[in-house]
Design an enzyme around this catalytic site. Structure first.
Site, PDB file in Angstrom:
ATOM      1  CG  ASN A   1      -0.290   0.172   2.527  1.00 53.12           C
ATOM      2  OD1 ASN A   1       0.438   1.152   2.722  1.00 53.12           O
ATOM      3  ND2 ASN A   1      -0.498  -0.753   3.470  1.00 53.12           N
TER       4      ASN A   1
ATOM      5  CG  ASN B   1      -6.573  -6.631   7.423  1.00 52.44           C
ATOM      6  OD1 ASN B   1      -5.598  -5.977   7.748  1.00 52.44           O
ATOM      7  ND2 ASN B   1      -7.572  -6.092   6.764  1.00 52.44           N
TER       8      ASN B   1
ATOM      9  CG  ASP C   1       1.473  -6.342   7.033  1.00 52.53           C
ATOM     10  OD1 ASP C   1       2.002  -5.500   7.787  1.00 52.53           O
ATOM     11  OD2 ASP C   1       1.422  -6.219   5.795  1.00 52.53           O
TER      12      ASP C   1
ATOM     13  NE  ARG D   1      -1.871  -8.693   5.934  1.00 52.13           N
ATOM     14  CZ  ARG D   1      -2.682  -8.024   6.748  1.00 52.13           C
ATOM     15  NH1 ARG D   1      -3.179  -6.855   6.374  1.00 52.13           N
ATOM     16  NH2 ARG D   1      -3.018  -8.507   7.929  1.00 52.13           N
TER      17      ARG D   1
ATOM     18  NE  ARG E   1      -4.200  -4.347  -0.040  1.00 52.16           N
ATOM     19  CZ  ARG E   1      -3.527  -4.395   1.101  1.00 52.16           C
ATOM     20  NH1 ARG E   1      -3.903  -5.216   2.058  1.00 52.16           N
ATOM     21  NH2 ARG E   1      -2.469  -3.634   1.274  1.00 52.16           N
TER      22      ARG E   1
ATOM     23  CG  ASP F   1      -9.818  -1.000   8.682  1.00 55.57           C
ATOM     24  OD1 ASP F   1      -9.175  -0.555   7.714  1.00 55.57           O
ATOM     25  OD2 ASP F   1      -9.356  -1.876   9.432  1.00 55.57           O
TER      26      ASP F   1
ATOM     27  CG  HIS G   1      -7.762  -2.697   4.359  1.00 53.43           C
ATOM     28  ND1 HIS G   1      -6.561  -2.973   4.982  1.00 53.43           N
ATOM     29  CD2 HIS G   1      -8.046  -3.793   3.598  1.00 53.43           C
ATOM     30  CE1 HIS G   1      -6.126  -4.174   4.589  1.00 53.43           C
ATOM     31  NE2 HIS G   1      -7.007  -4.686   3.753  1.00 53.43           N
TER      32      HIS G   1
ATOM     33  CB  CYS H   1      -5.451  -1.962  11.321  1.00 51.13           C
ATOM     34  SG  CYS H   1      -5.884  -0.758  10.111  1.00 51.13           S
TER      35      CYS H   1
HETATM   36  N1  ARG Z   1       0.455  -3.412   5.890  1.00 51.23           N
HETATM   37  C1  ARG Z   1      -0.885  -3.901   6.039  1.00 51.23           C
HETATM   38  C2  ARG Z   1      -1.499  -4.146   4.683  1.00 51.23           C
HETATM   39  O1  ARG Z   1      -1.252  -3.369   3.784  1.00 51.23           O
HETATM   40  C3  ARG Z   1      -1.712  -2.959   6.830  1.00 51.23           C
HETATM   41  C4  ARG Z   1      -3.074  -3.466   7.113  1.00 51.23           C
HETATM   42  C5  ARG Z   1      -3.913  -2.525   7.882  1.00 51.23           C
HETATM   43  N2  ARG Z   1      -5.135  -3.133   8.214  1.00 51.23           N
HETATM   44  C6  ARG Z   1      -6.337  -2.604   8.069  1.00 51.23           C
HETATM   45  N3  ARG Z   1      -7.353  -3.283   8.499  1.00 51.23           N
HETATM   46  N4  ARG Z   1      -6.516  -1.470   7.445  1.00 51.23           N
HETATM   47  O2  ARG Z   1      -2.213  -5.078   4.464  1.00 51.23           O
END
Ligand code: ARG
Length: 305
Positions: free
Chosen positions: A33, A87, A81, A106, A160, A191, A189, A285
């Site tokens: 990201n 997530n 992560d 991930r 995503r 959230d 995301h 997160c």
């Molecule tokens: N580095 C992680 C990713 O890009 C951060 C995730 C953050 N999580 C969230 N629920 N926004 O997947």
């Protein structure tokens, strides 16, 4: 019997049960990201790693001080992560719908989270564990934000998760799920783009949504309920807030936003999470609510019982 808040400095017990994962293996080792810069992290990895642990402990302590229970899943070396438990799954009415991730970095978390949820199920903390169809992506509560006041999920898709995940969520839980396309790569995301507060207010980042998405938000909220975040607040992940009853935890809160939220009856707690911002994450997160309940009880729960 209800105890006065703060009596003997003991927190009033809350039903909130929150899943977290210690940041001992947290780092920015890859970029998936726009916030992530592995070269920048590498230059200060030692101090940033220490800062992340300190900040995470601060968040955990704050959550505990509000009377919530924290469950922890083990950190795993090589999965930086994993700390972002939001997530891991969508959890509602005791059923965990385990995530399917877009990026290979991930995807390796899926098996760990599935095992962790089965353990929670074995301990009686969940009534069932479900998985996504192989070909449909959904990055857990990070892209599927529960709105207690409206009894619905706000799902984000594009960067995503897949739009088709909305049908899986609504079938699994029997809960209305609306899918909004995420339009700004910084708010990849759901959230990071929206927070649905328990009294019905919606904190949202206007640039994160398409015209159609904005219309959906406007159709489902009154003008008084909508709190459009200023770019400066959005950039420090204000939308990525944790709420436990009327207490809201966020990394940072501007004076004007604090005034607005306190005027609406909330208490705002700021706790710094800057090391996690470098990974594109903040308070929400780093947490996953295991206790969310819908008013009617979900289809999945009825099927499991
Ligand atoms: N580095 C992680 C990713 O890009 C951060 C995730 C953050 N999580 C969230 N629920 N926004 O997947």
């Amino acid at each position: 019997m209800t105890k006065a808040r703060g009596s003997k400095n003991l927190p009033v017990k809350s039903d909130a049960r929150i899943l977290m994962c210690s940041p001992e293996h947290f780092a920015v080792d890859y970029a998936i990201n726009p916030w992530m810069d592995p070269a920048d992290w590498a230059q200060k990895s030692k101090s940033l790693g220490l800062r992340a642990r300190r900040e995470w402990q601060g968040l955990r302590r704050r959550i505990l001080s509000l009377g919530a229970t924290v469950e922890e899943v083990p950190a795993v070396a090589g999965l930086p992560d994993l700390v972002f438990t939001a997530n891991a799954a969508v959890v509602m009415d005791g059923i965990a719908l385990v995530a399917r991730f877009r990026h290979p970095e991930r995807q390796r978390e899926e098996q760990h989270f599935e095992r962790d949820f089965r353990k929670l199920w074995a301990r009686g903390l969940l009534a069932g564990v479900r998985t996504m169809p192989d070909d449909i992506l959904l990055e857990g509560a990070g892209d599927c934000v529960w709105d207690q006041a409206r009894q619905m999920f706000w799902m984000g898709y594009g960067p995503r998760s897949d739009r088709d995940a909305a049908a899986v969520v609504s079938e699994t839980f029997g809960i209305e799920t609306i899918a909004l396309e995420l339009a700004d790569p910084r708010f990849y995301h759901m959230d990071t783009a929206i927070s649905a507060l328990p009294r019905g207010e919606i904190l949202y980042v206007p640039s994160a949504f398409t015209e159609a998405g904005t219309k959906e938000i406007f159709d489902r909220t009154t003008a008084e309920q909508r709190i459009a975040l200023e770019p400066a607040d959005a950039a420090v992940f204000v939308a990525n807030a944790v709420h436990i009853g009327d207490d809201i935890i966020m990394s940072h809160c501007s004076d004007s936003l604090r005034e607005r939220l306190e005027g609406a009856g909330y208490r705002v707690h700021a706790t710094p999470l800057g090391a996690f911002h470098k990974s594109g994450g903040s308070a929400f997160c780093l947490t996953l609510r295991l206790d969310h309940k819908s008013e009617r009880g979900s289809v999945a729960q009825r099927a499991a019982s």
